[in-house]
Write a protein that holds these residues in place. Structure first.
Motif, PDB file in Angstrom:
ATOM      1  N   VAL A  13       1.147  -1.285  -0.354  1.00  0.00           N
ATOM      2  CA  VAL A  13      -0.003   0.097  -0.049  1.00  0.00           C
ATOM      3  C   VAL A  13       0.939   0.998  -0.206  1.00  0.00           C
ATOM      4  O   VAL A  13       0.752   2.324  -0.900  1.00  0.00           O
ATOM      5  CB  VAL A  13      -1.055  -0.234   1.288  1.00  0.00           C
ATOM      6  CG1 VAL A  13      -1.525   1.505   1.502  1.00  0.00           C
ATOM      7  CG2 VAL A  13      -2.036  -1.248   0.976  1.00  0.00           C
ATOM      8  N   LEU A  14       1.545   0.936   0.899  1.00  0.00           N
ATOM      9  CA  LEU A  14       3.343   2.458   0.763  1.00  0.00           C
ATOM     10  C   LEU A  14       3.349   2.818  -0.841  1.00  0.00           C
ATOM     11  O   LEU A  14       3.995   3.798  -1.169  1.00  0.00           O
ATOM     12  CB  LEU A  14       3.928   1.993   1.781  1.00  0.00           C
ATOM     13  CG  LEU A  14       3.314   2.273   3.464  1.00  0.00           C
ATOM     14  CD1 LEU A  14       4.356   2.199   4.466  1.00  0.00           C
ATOM     15  CD2 LEU A  14       2.925   3.843   3.310  1.00  0.00           C
ATOM     16  N   GLU A  17       1.007   3.995  -3.108  1.00  0.00           N
ATOM     17  CA  GLU A  17       0.624   5.405  -2.217  1.00  0.00           C
ATOM     18  C   GLU A  17       1.234   6.262  -2.418  1.00  0.00           C
ATOM     19  O   GLU A  17       1.307   7.432  -3.458  1.00  0.00           O
ATOM     20  CB  GLU A  17       0.759   4.972  -0.751  1.00  0.00           C
ATOM     21  CG  GLU A  17      -0.099   7.424  -0.579  1.00  0.00           C
ATOM     22  CD  GLU A  17      -0.161   6.931   1.226  1.00  0.00           C
ATOM     23  OE1 GLU A  17      -1.414   8.068   1.444  1.00  0.00           O
ATOM     24  OE2 GLU A  17       0.171   5.747   1.328  1.00  0.00           O
ATOM     25  N   GLY A  20       1.279   6.511  -6.140  1.00  0.00           N
ATOM     26  CA  GLY A  20       0.142   7.362  -6.414  1.00  0.00           C
ATOM     27  C   GLY A  20       0.720   9.150  -6.304  1.00  0.00           C
ATOM     28  O   GLY A  20      -0.317  10.162  -6.623  1.00  0.00           O
ATOM     29  N   ILE A  21       1.570   9.373  -5.256  1.00  0.00           N
ATOM     30  CA  ILE A  21       1.129  10.626  -4.838  1.00  0.00           C
ATOM     31  C   ILE A  21       2.699  11.860  -5.932  1.00  0.00           C
ATOM     32  O   ILE A  21       2.124  13.366  -6.091  1.00  0.00           O
ATOM     33  CB  ILE A  21       1.935  10.670  -3.528  1.00  0.00           C
ATOM     34  CG1 ILE A  21       1.024  10.481  -2.334  1.00  0.00           C
ATOM     35  CG2 ILE A  21       2.758  11.792  -3.340  1.00  0.00           C
ATOM     36  CD1 ILE A  21      -0.281  11.473  -2.269  1.00  0.00           C
ATOM     37  N   LEU A  62       7.650   8.249   0.760  1.00  0.00           N
ATOM     38  CA  LEU A  62       6.410   6.665   1.285  1.00  0.00           C
ATOM     39  C   LEU A  62       7.198   5.592   0.526  1.00  0.00           C
ATOM     40  O   LEU A  62       7.115   4.380   0.980  1.00  0.00           O
ATOM     41  CB  LEU A  62       5.809   7.245   0.851  1.00  0.00           C
ATOM     42  CG  LEU A  62       4.488   8.198   1.112  1.00  0.00           C
ATOM     43  CD1 LEU A  62       3.299   9.131   0.465  1.00  0.00           C
ATOM     44  CD2 LEU A  62       3.981   7.899   2.460  1.00  0.00           C
ATOM     45  N   HIS A  94      -0.046  10.613   7.731  1.00  0.00           N
ATOM     46  CA  HIS A  94      -1.071  10.271   7.458  1.00  0.00           C
ATOM     47  C   HIS A  94      -2.072  10.161   8.600  1.00  0.00           C
ATOM     48  O   HIS A  94      -3.102  10.278   8.329  1.00  0.00           O
ATOM     49  CB  HIS A  94      -1.119   8.161   7.699  1.00  0.00           C
ATOM     50  CG  HIS A  94      -0.426   7.958   5.966  1.00  0.00           C
ATOM     51  ND1 HIS A  94       0.434   7.883   6.454  1.00  0.00           N
ATOM     52  CD2 HIS A  94      -0.617   7.432   5.339  1.00  0.00           C
ATOM     53  CE1 HIS A  94       1.355   7.478   4.840  1.00  0.00           C
ATOM     54  NE2 HIS A  94       0.236   7.517   4.618  1.00  0.00           N
ATOM     55  N   SER A 101      -8.415  15.705   5.167  1.00  0.00           N
ATOM     56  CA  SER A 101      -8.355  15.303   3.696  1.00  0.00           C
ATOM     57  C   SER A 101     -10.436  14.693   4.118  1.00  0.00           C
ATOM     58  O   SER A 101     -10.796  14.691   3.221  1.00  0.00           O
ATOM     59  CB  SER A 101      -8.413  13.829   3.409  1.00  0.00           C
ATOM     60  OG  SER A 101      -8.516  12.583   4.628  1.00  0.00           O
ATOM     61  N   ALA A 109     -11.371   8.664   1.251  1.00  0.00           N
ATOM     62  CA  ALA A 109      -9.837   9.551   1.710  1.00  0.00           C
ATOM     63  C   ALA A 109      -9.709   9.367   3.100  1.00  0.00           C
ATOM     64  O   ALA A 109      -8.835   8.433   3.488  1.00  0.00           O
ATOM     65  CB  ALA A 109      -9.908  10.919   0.725  1.00  0.00           C
ATOM     66  N   PHE A 112      -9.418   6.193   3.895  1.00  0.00           N
ATOM     67  CA  PHE A 112      -7.564   4.997   3.210  1.00  0.00           C
ATOM     68  C   PHE A 112      -7.107   5.396   3.655  1.00  0.00           C
ATOM     69  O   PHE A 112      -5.475   4.529   4.396  1.00  0.00           O
ATOM     70  CB  PHE A 112      -7.748   5.703   1.628  1.00  0.00           C
ATOM     71  CG  PHE A 112      -6.409   5.051   0.798  1.00  0.00           C
ATOM     72  CD1 PHE A 112      -6.321   4.563   1.120  1.00  0.00           C
ATOM     73  CD2 PHE A 112      -5.596   6.323   1.441  1.00  0.00           C
ATOM     74  CE1 PHE A 112      -4.679   3.008   0.218  1.00  0.00           C
ATOM     75  CE2 PHE A 112      -4.048   5.852   0.813  1.00  0.00           C
ATOM     76  CZ  PHE A 112      -3.527   4.972  -0.068  1.00  0.00           C
ATOM     77  N   MET A 113      -6.955   6.508   4.153  1.00  0.00           N
ATOM     78  CA  MET A 113      -5.676   7.410   5.332  1.00  0.00           C
ATOM     79  C   MET A 113      -5.648   6.565   6.904  1.00  0.00           C
ATOM     80  O   MET A 113      -4.120   6.331   7.206  1.00  0.00           O
ATOM     81  CB  MET A 113      -6.114   8.677   5.629  1.00  0.00           C
ATOM     82  CG  MET A 113      -5.434   9.591   4.169  1.00  0.00           C
ATOM     83  SD  MET A 113      -3.323   9.734   3.902  1.00  0.00           S
ATOM     84  CE  MET A 113      -3.563   9.982   2.232  1.00  0.00           C
ATOM     85  N   VAL A 116      -4.140   2.691   6.106  1.00  0.00           N
ATOM     86  CA  VAL A 116      -3.294   2.670   5.954  1.00  0.00           C
ATOM     87  C   VAL A 116      -2.892   3.432   7.745  1.00  0.00           C
ATOM     88  O   VAL A 116      -1.236   2.440   7.711  1.00  0.00           O
ATOM     89  CB  VAL A 116      -2.415   3.812   5.048  1.00  0.00           C
ATOM     90  CG1 VAL A 116      -0.587   4.091   5.223  1.00  0.00           C
ATOM     91  CG2 VAL A 116      -3.149   3.749   3.281  1.00  0.00           C
TER      92      VAL A 116
END
Length: 152
Positions: A13-14, A17, A20-21, A62, A94, A101, A109, A112-113, A116
């Motif tokens: 996931v990290l 992410e 994605g970031i 990340l 996070h 968020s 969102a 999700f945070m 994580v």
């Protein structure tokens, strides 16, 4: 215990992410560059380049956190001192991003945070202290100064 699967999922996931970031900041930099508008007199090109740099730095951060969790999953040992500090800072980031968020992006969102954040914290607390003692740290019960009898 399910610490290895949690560390595996957290690492994946990290890493996703991080990509994605980086892609999100790349896209935002393109949008700022195409707008040709200045914000408080700043050059649009400078703003787009700084967005790309910030996205790259945060993505690398990340990704490094993901690599630390991946190493913990592979070796089934607690991360070292630097790895623990890195994962604690990622947990704080996070938590703050989750709080921000909610109002800016919405509840998905935030969820999700928090997922994580839970994966990071569970990875940190799932590995017992004796796993870190094998890396060279003294266990808490044998550390001098905590009331444990010391050999003469």
């Amino acid at each position: 215990m399910a610490r290895r699967p949690v560390a595996w999922v957290g690492a994946i996931v990290l890493l996703v992410e991080a990509v994605g970031i980086a892609l999100l900041n790349w896209f935002l930099g393109l949008v700022v560059n195409k707008q040709d508008m200045s914000l408080a007199g700043l050059d649009p090109h400078a703003m787009s380049v700084s967005t790309w740099i910030a996205g790259g730095v945060f993505g690398l951060y990340l990704a490094l956190c993901g690599v630390v969790m991946l190493r913990s999953a592979i070796t089934d040992r607690a991360p070292g001192r630097f790895g623990r500090l890195l994962l604690i800072s990622a947990a704080v980031v996070h938590a703050l991003l989750g709080a921000f968020s909610v109002g800016l992006v919405g509840w998905p969102a935030f969820a999700f945070m928090m997922i994580v954040l839970g994966l990071i914290v569970l990875t940190l607390v799932a590995y017992d202290r004796q796993g870190a003692a094998a890396d060279g740290d003294a266990p808490e019960s044998d550390a001098p100064g905590n009331g444990a009898p010391q050999p003469a």
